[in-house]
Scaffold this active site. Structure first.
Site, PDB file in Angstrom:
ATOM      1  CD  GLU A  33      -5.317   9.336  -5.053  1.00 23.66           C
ATOM      2  OE1 GLU A  33      -5.455   9.291  -6.291  1.00 23.66           O
ATOM      3  OE2 GLU A  33      -4.237   9.146  -4.499  1.00 23.66           O
ATOM      4  CG  HIS A  35      -1.054   5.663  -1.687  1.00 16.49           C
ATOM      5  ND1 HIS A  35      -2.032   6.511  -2.165  1.00 16.49           N
ATOM      6  CD2 HIS A  35      -1.714   4.618  -1.142  1.00 16.49           C
ATOM      7  CE1 HIS A  35      -3.229   6.010  -1.899  1.00 16.49           C
ATOM      8  NE2 HIS A  35      -3.070   4.855  -1.281  1.00 16.49           N
ATOM      9  CG  HIS A  52      -7.164   7.945   4.632  1.00  8.73           C
ATOM     10  ND1 HIS A  52      -6.575   6.836   5.174  1.00  8.73           N
ATOM     11  CD2 HIS A  52      -7.655   7.552   3.435  1.00  8.73           C
ATOM     12  CE1 HIS A  52      -6.697   5.808   4.340  1.00  8.73           C
ATOM     13  NE2 HIS A  52      -7.355   6.215   3.266  1.00  8.73           N
ATOM     14  CG  HIS A  62      -7.617   1.871  -2.721  1.00  3.69           C
ATOM     15  ND1 HIS A  62      -6.871   2.553  -3.647  1.00  3.69           N
ATOM     16  CD2 HIS A  62      -6.947   2.005  -1.544  1.00  3.69           C
ATOM     17  CE1 HIS A  62      -5.811   3.092  -3.059  1.00  3.69           C
ATOM     18  NE2 HIS A  62      -5.828   2.775  -1.784  1.00  3.69           N
ATOM     19  CG  HIS A  72     -10.398   2.644   1.152  1.00  2.00           C
ATOM     20  ND1 HIS A  72     -10.206   3.127  -0.125  1.00  2.00           N
ATOM     21  CD2 HIS A  72      -9.462   3.234   1.914  1.00  2.00           C
ATOM     22  CE1 HIS A  72      -9.181   3.965  -0.123  1.00  2.00           C
ATOM     23  NE2 HIS A  72      -8.716   4.053   1.110  1.00  2.00           N
ATOM     24  CG  HIS A  86      -1.935   1.090   1.187  1.00  2.00           C
ATOM     25  ND1 HIS A  86      -2.015   2.035   2.166  1.00  2.00           N
ATOM     26  CD2 HIS A  86      -2.874   1.419   0.272  1.00  2.00           C
ATOM     27  CE1 HIS A  86      -2.972   2.899   1.856  1.00  2.00           C
ATOM     28  NE2 HIS A  86      -3.512   2.542   0.718  1.00  2.00           N
ATOM     29  CG  HIS A 116      -9.537   8.511  -0.251  1.00  2.00           C
ATOM     30  ND1 HIS A 116      -8.245   8.878  -0.573  1.00  2.00           N
ATOM     31  CD2 HIS A 116      -9.415   7.332   0.399  1.00  2.00           C
ATOM     32  CE1 HIS A 116      -7.406   7.954  -0.157  1.00  2.00           C
ATOM     33  NE2 HIS A 116      -8.082   7.004   0.437  1.00  2.00           N
TER      34      HIS A 116
END
Ligand code: CUO
Length: 670
Positions: A335, A200, A354, A225, A390, A196, A350
């Protein structure tokens, strides 16, 4: 080399070089008798003085040196984007090396590591520069920290060769009373979290356009995802837990608590935990001010755009969310990346989600607490709320996909190609076909590179992870035409939910996990296609995830590793199969061979060899290697009573029953 220590090595023309900065993390070390040369001496062939660089203005960087750097935080992301630009602008390798050494000593080490690695990944002249795996740079973020003390002692007091392998404990985050703990082996897997982080890194959200503007990056954000959520749900069924519930009511308390226990390498504090029933609050911190109401507004606007079939760009133009570009645009909006056509209107759903979840324990910073694991791409997947968040994001994408027309006969079929059967069989054994086996395995990870002021050489620790017996697919195909090409698409589909109730075709298609995708050359007549599980285009081998680059003993080994640097992105091979259960869990193994004329992508660049995990990670400097929508054919609504009936409609598909048996024993490292 080590996160908080001065100096780092680089490789130039196959030789190691010691690059010394002109100042040190703290000047105190400079005058002391620390023998930097001997500390780095074993594999250093050449020492080069640092090039005198024009000192860059770093005043735009406000990220605290000892606090967490977060790629989900808008401020941090913007500053990282500027630093990446600075690194990419360095006209030649030695200026870049000098600049990097200068910057490393002055900013947050995790931010440095991220921006430096992105630059190394994207500069044409750094193809030979090695970047150690993240878990070995910052081991405290990946393993239970009590062993780090032992690792330091072992490395300092015991000579290399006599050092014992330390044991990283299992199940250290909760006891069985917490049902979510059943999935800890998945959430806290080192390879899963490294994948992960690496994904990114390969697809940054902000920065120079050369770094951001990659083929179908928004769609890949959605698809990679989505597959994580599908895998997690299937894994939950294996453990008699229901599918993950989307976190879509931001005003509702979150029953799942999480206490990660891992350490921040920057300040030796544990990442904060979250008590059960915490509720999201508006953020009012130096790092950002976001409101729950803003999140709701962004969500509503995105839903409105999907319902209307278009988004509105920053100049007020309508941009259609059609079947070609729609999902890619939505990925960039949600995103978000710099490619979002209207960040003012659609926000940063998103990422801010987070971030807000990462500060839920201290939303106004009154307790001076730093962010939780959800705020860091290297650690976010440890927390159960990652999957709930997610799942919510995924449901927005799914709403768009559900509005797309269904695939027609011509798109699904491959006339004249008949797939007679698919079978998966454990290699090197006389086992039953279509019965696969999972178990626990111990493997080693080297912690030495990430222990600041720690030992020379290696200090290995062993961790326990899920593993499966390697297996091979056999696909029998009859081609009634001339020689031609197709793409084999293999998915593993659950048959039933956690209670054993059958799943509808619509549920199955959304839970289908991609196992492999590869080109096949079909001869006229019968064809037998063989494919090993370790060839999968979603995974990378274990060695790629964990071998310590700096410790490669021969130049050849180092070269080989550097060639595969980009390929640190990929689902870990040991997590390819879901766990199944001890009684043997039933799945459908599905294969489709699609017509290559609809799949083919003509590459304009000849890229690197590195494409092992191209389904999840794309190809470096090239177009995404499959023209179909990601997830094809399961990304759109399908017609049929169940999966078998759907597959029977088309000659180029086949389904077999597959059993995954879990054996609850630990096999020692190989
Ligand atoms: Cu990868 Cu939410 O994007 O973590």
């Amino acid at each position: 080399q080590r996160p908080l220590e001065p100096a780092f090595t680089s490789r130039d023309n196959g030789k190691s070089a010691l690059v010394l900065p002109d100042s040190y993390y703290t000047d105190r070390y400079k005058g002391e008798a620390i023998e930097l040369e001997s500390r780095f001496g074993d594999n250093v062939d050449t020492k080069i003085p640092l090039r005198d660089i024009k000192k860059p203005d770093l005043s735009f960087i406000t990220v605290d040196k000892k606090k967490h750097f977060s790629l989900f935080n808008e401020k941090h992301k913007t500053q990282a984007g500027r630093l990446i630009q600075l690194f990419l602008d360095a006209p030649d390798l030695s200026t870049f090396a000098g600049l990097a050494a200068y910057v490393k000593d002055r900013i947050n080490p995790v931010m440095f590591q991220y921006c430096y690695t992105v630059a190394v990944e994207h500069r044409p002249d750094t193809k030979d520069v090695n970047v150690p795996p993240i878990a070995q740079q910052f081991p405290s973020q990946f393993v239970e920290p009590s062993i780090l003390k032992d690792a330091r002692a072992e490395g300092t007091l015991i000579r290399q060769g006599n050092r014992m392998v330390l044991d990283i404990p299992r199940n250290y985050t909760a006891n069985p009373r917490e049902l979510e703990q059943r999935l800890s082996y998945f959430r806290e897997d080192i390879g899963v979290n490294m994948h992960h982080w690496h994904w990114h890194l390969v697809y940054p959200g902000r920065g120079p356009s050369t770094v951001i503007n990659k083929d179908r990056r928004g769609e890949l954000f959605y698809y990679m995802h989505q597959q994580i959520i599908a895998r997690y749900n299937v894994e939950r069924y294996c453990n008699a837990l229901p599918s993950v519930r989307p976190y879509n009511n931001l005003r509702e308390p979150i029953p799942e608590g999480y206490f990660p226990k891992i350490l921040s390498s920057l300040n030796n504090r544990t990442y904060p935990g979250r008590t059960a029933s915490a509720t999201l609050q508006d953020l009012n911190r130096e790092e950002g001010t976001n409101t729950v109401a803003d999140m709701e507004r962004w969500t509503d606007r995105i839903h409105l755009a999907i319902d209307q079939g278009f988004v509105t760009d920053a100049r007020g133009n309508q941009v259609p969310l059609d079947e070609q570009r729609g999902i890619d645009i939505l990925g960039n909006i949600i995103e978000p990346s710099d490619l979002s056509p209207n960040p003012q209107l659609y926000g940063a759903l998103h990422g801010v989600g987070h971030d807000m979840l990462a500060y839920i324990h201290d939303p106004d910073a009154r307790f001076l607490e730093d962010l939780a694991v959800m705020g860091d791409v290297a650690t976010a997947m440890r927390d159960p709320i990652f999957y709930r968040w997610h799942c919510n994001i995924d449901n927005i994408f799914k709403k768009h996909k559900a509005l797309m027309r269904q695939y027609n006969q011509q798109e699904l079929d491959f006339s004249g190609v008949r797939v007679n059967s698919i079978e998966a069989k454990i290699s090197s054994s006389r086992s039953q076909p279509n019965t696969l086996l999972t178990y626990w395995q111990k493997s080693d990870v080297d912690l030495a590179a990430g222990l600041d002021f720690g030992p020379n050489g290696n200090v290995f620790a062993s961790f326990t992870h899920l593993q499966h017996a390697p297996f091979e697919y056999t696909i029998n195909v009859t081609n009634s035409g001339g020689p031609r090409r197709g793409t084999a698409r293999i998915f593993l589909c659950p048959k039933t939910d956690e209670r054993g109730a059958p799943l509808s075709l619509n549920d199955v298609r959304q839970l289908a996990i991609e196992m492999d995708k590869f080109t096949v050359n079909l001869q006229a007549g019968p064809n037998m296609i063989k494919r090993r599980s370790d060839e999968s285009t979603i995974t990378i081998p274990f060695e790629r995830s964990f071998r310590r680059v700096g410790a490669a003993d021969t130049p050849q080994a180092t070269d080989e590793l550097s060639r595969f640097r980009f390929c640190g992105c990929g689902w870990p091979q040991h997590m390819l199969l879901p766990k199944g259960n001890e009684a043997g869990m039933q799945f459908d193994l599905y294969v489709m061979i699609s017509d290559y004329t609809g799949d083919e992508v003509r590459q304009t660049n000849q890229g690197d060899v590195c494409g092992d995990a191209s389904s999840f990670c794309g190809l470096k400097d090239q177009l995404y290697p499959d023209r179909r929508s990601m997830g094809f054919p399961f990304d759109r609504v399908l017609t049929g009573q169940n999966l078998s009936q759907f597959a029977q409609t088309y000659g180029n598909m086949s389904v077999s029953n597959l059993t995954i048996k879990f054996n609850d024993t630990i096999v020692d490292r190989t």
